[in-house]
Design a protein around this motif. Structure first.
Motif, PDB file in Angstrom:
ATOM      1  N   LEU A  12       0.673  -0.094   8.485  1.00  0.00           N
ATOM      2  CA  LEU A  12       0.717  -0.289   7.035  1.00  0.00           C
ATOM      3  C   LEU A  12      -0.471  -1.078   6.494  1.00  0.00           C
ATOM      4  N   PRO A  13      -0.864  -2.177   7.104  1.00  0.00           N
ATOM      5  CA  PRO A  13      -2.060  -2.867   6.584  1.00  0.00           C
ATOM      6  C   PRO A  13      -3.333  -2.017   6.674  1.00  0.00           C
ATOM      7  N   VAL A  14      -3.474  -1.268   7.767  1.00  0.00           N
ATOM      8  CA  VAL A  14      -4.649  -0.409   7.913  1.00  0.00           C
ATOM      9  C   VAL A  14      -4.611   0.707   6.872  1.00  0.00           C
ATOM     10  N   LEU A  15      -3.445   1.276   6.636  1.00  0.00           N
ATOM     11  CA  LEU A  15      -3.291   2.311   5.615  1.00  0.00           C
ATOM     12  C   LEU A  15      -3.616   1.747   4.235  1.00  0.00           C
ATOM     13  N   PHE A  16      -3.111   0.565   3.929  1.00  0.00           N
ATOM     14  CA  PHE A  16      -3.366  -0.073   2.642  1.00  0.00           C
ATOM     15  C   PHE A  16      -4.860  -0.351   2.453  1.00  0.00           C
ATOM     16  N   LEU A  17      -5.501  -0.917   3.479  1.00  0.00           N
ATOM     17  CA  LEU A  17      -6.929  -1.217   3.373  1.00  0.00           C
ATOM     18  C   LEU A  17      -7.769   0.055   3.283  1.00  0.00           C
TER      19      LEU A  17
END
Length: 88
Positions: A12-17
């Motif tokens: 999720l953090p990688v997708l968001f970034l």
């Protein structure tokens, strides 16, 4: 009980970034094109703004969007328009 492993926690953090980076790049291109096409060529103003936006990426695009673009739009600076042209 099921535990979360490292790849699923980081997804999720990688997708968001990644989405944020894509949106920042699209915004950067939009402001670069807007400046190149609509900014009046008074002295070196257009060149300076294009260089600022080009080399500072999203930060320069945000600065242009918040500082210069409202002034130009308020003066009626659309494509091919010269403020005050055609008025008696």
């Amino acid at each position: 009980m099921e535990t979360l492993n490292a790849p699923s926690v980081l997804f999720l953090p990688v997708l968001f970034l990644g989405l944020l980076a894509i949106l920042a790049t699209v915004f950067w291109i939009w402001m670069l094109v807007d400046c190149a096409l609509h900014e009046p060529s008074e002295g070196n103003d257009k060149l300076v703004w294009v260089v600022i936006i080009l080399f500072t990426h999203a930060l320069g695009a945000i600065i242009y969007f918040l500082v210069r673009r409202p002034k130009r739009l308020g003066a009626g600076g659309r494509v091919g328009e010269v403020p005050g042209a055609g008025l008696p």
